[in-house]
Enzyme design. Sequence first.
Site, PDB file in Angstrom:
ATOM      1  N   HIS A 366      -9.490  -9.981 -11.018  1.00  0.00           N
ATOM      2  CA  HIS A 366      -8.964 -11.336 -10.976  1.00  0.00           C
ATOM      3  C   HIS A 366      -8.045 -11.624 -12.155  1.00  0.00           C
ATOM      4  CE1 HIS A 366     -12.461 -12.732  -8.190  1.00  0.00           C
ATOM      5  NE2 HIS A 366     -11.608 -11.907  -7.624  1.00  0.00           N
ATOM      6  N   CYS A 680       8.186   3.263   2.773  1.00  0.00           N
ATOM      7  CA  CYS A 680       7.444   2.279   1.976  1.00  0.00           C
ATOM      8  C   CYS A 680       6.597   3.052   0.970  1.00  0.00           C
ATOM      9  CB  CYS A 680       6.519   1.432   2.858  1.00  0.00           C
ATOM     10  SG  CYS A 680       7.377   0.431   4.068  1.00  0.00           S
TER      11      CYS A 680
END
Length: 754
Positions: A366, A680
Amino acid sequence: MPLTAANSAREILTGLHQLMARRGSAQAKLDLTVDLIAEAMGSEVCSIYLLREQSLELFATHGLNKEAVHVTRLSPGQGLVGTIAAEGRILNLAEASTHPAFAYRPETGEDRFHSFAGVPIIFRERSVGVLAVQHADPRAYAEVEIEALQTVAMVLSELIAGARLTDGTARRGGQREGMVRLAGLKLVSGMARGTAVFHEPRVVVEQTVADDPELERSRVISAFAKMRTQIENMTREAEFGTAGEHQEILETYKMFAYDEGWVRRINLAIDSGLTAEAAIERVQQRTRARMLEIDDPILKERMHDLEDLSNRLMRIVSGRMGTAAQTGLPSDSVLIAKSLGPAELLEYDRRRLKAVVLEEGSLTAHVTIVARAMGVPVIGRVKDIGHTAAEGDTVLVDGNQGSLVVRPTRAVTSAFETRMAMGQKRRAEFAAIRSLPPISKDGVRATLMVNAGLAEDAGALDATGADGIGLFRTEFQFLVSAALPGRDAQYRLYRQVLEAAGDRPVVFRTVDIGGDKALPYLADATDEAENPAMGWRALRLSLDRSTLMKAQARALIEAAEGRVLRVMFPMISEPWEYEEARTLFEAQIEWVKARRPGPARVEFGAMLEVPSLAEMLDQLLPRINFLSIGTNDLTQFLFAADRADPRLAERYDWLSPAILRFLRRVAREAAAAGVPVRVCGEMGGRPLEAMALMGIGIHNFSITPAAIGPVKAMIRSLDVGAVRGKLEALLAKPPRDMRKALTDWAKRHSVALD
């Protein structure tokens, strides 16, 4: 055990309090302590081992041979006691001898005892000893007994530290002289030079035994109220906006702050006789012990949030709010911490905070997500940075390479500043061509798009001049949420991304979870596999959990109302998997259109990551609108070489003739079918590799925002026809070192690779 954990612990703590108040040697007190614990717990053996001169010495015992005291020694990691000390974890064994770490010491006379339970004695987050009990009868100890042992071990740490019986426990400053280079994990890119500042979230508990439990309880209640107010204010005042994944993180964080189970555990610890500070620390130690038993990285991250909140609560209850965030920062601060919660990071002045260095940390942590939104470089997994650096040291942080230098020499500082200046100059050069198209010298138009995973990443389109988002990783929203994101939450994210992109295309990859991206709320579906990258993940999991995929499909379809929706499916092994996924989406399109306007058009694509799909392209290509090649997974599958294993680094080379031949074949088949191909992944974001891809016929890339400028500069300096001819010759007769051959050619032809 006839008593509850609280009663048993209280009885022992009362006795310990009286023991510590007596006169006498530390040895005499510990001898009486083991007798006290053994009697209170009805234990046949109680022993205390202390870390002295880098080994664990039997310092006091009740039940083992007294002659073994100060004689029996174990190295950290050796035997059951050494394992507990080294790993900081609890052992609870009905039959001690069956444990692989068991080491028999005949001088102790412990052969007649079967069961064993031991807990670490922690002082300032370090194991300084072990408290153990044993019984003759084989039995596992009850949870309440382990709880009581941990509480007692915590109080013992105060006595042991006060008597200076163990090796030093200073947390940092052990090496203060000379330059040191350290390596870590790249979390948020960027470079910074600054002054070391320690976060200091920890408060040392100075008094463990309480005189008035009710007073301690009221202190905790008051501290919780103050902490919750702080969190509410922080959530409202986050500088970088209110939308996006970082906001969901703060909501999850707030949920922990209101967790009544946490409050209850602290109150139970107070019932056992601890002060408010000691009770918070006691519960925190238990959380850390459980973290060691958890392999799930996402669940571990939730535990880090709880650690962050515990530190905050401890500072409030003790009246010591003096973290670096509150005491004033230098204008060039490099923040150093073992771990850091998102709320703690938000307390810092982002104008003064130049970088963050963590002993722990991960890409999905986080604090990493919030730091990325703040634009602060972060390096994690820097082992023992707390002992290497000292407050005020100069630190050079290279978040692009995942490295740092502590106390650099003048020459190293000068070289680093030159690199920073060159980086700024290069960024200025890239900014100058931001609005120019990526067209080669011979007129070949390439497409440069960005990879994204956060709503904020859409801002990179304007900043870099990219053509669109070629890969939006929808799983990021799932990884940072405490529970499965609902359709409405997904809709809001997708709509926000599409609106930010405007007329530029956005390709949404359906959720790629499972494997090494396990989710605690889907534990049964994302159990740890022996080879997670090749396990039950991505489309395999989504097709199995069709309800999850239907909800995502409906959210994407509704969010793309009136627009072109581009969806691609990851980890396809055979065409039937694509067909199932497309059929599911088309059913949801019909459902939505029957009730409200849908997308203007829907384009479906597939990701080629599994080599087997290349053998079925003749069946797949007529059914897809575009093909994306995921070079990261594809290359490791082709080479059977884990890209995370440094021992295989040389075998994981995107300029291998085998890789280039494979990709050339795919590009030719797709071109013949009229299907555009896009790479990608990291391969397309490196100028030399992108040059090679242009040479084999791949002109579309989805790469990191930071790579757009360098790759565009390369393309604008390149003659595609010339490099195509060179690649054909090199692949027909591959040189021993393809990378060197291409680099030499690029230099001779003035291709911008730097």
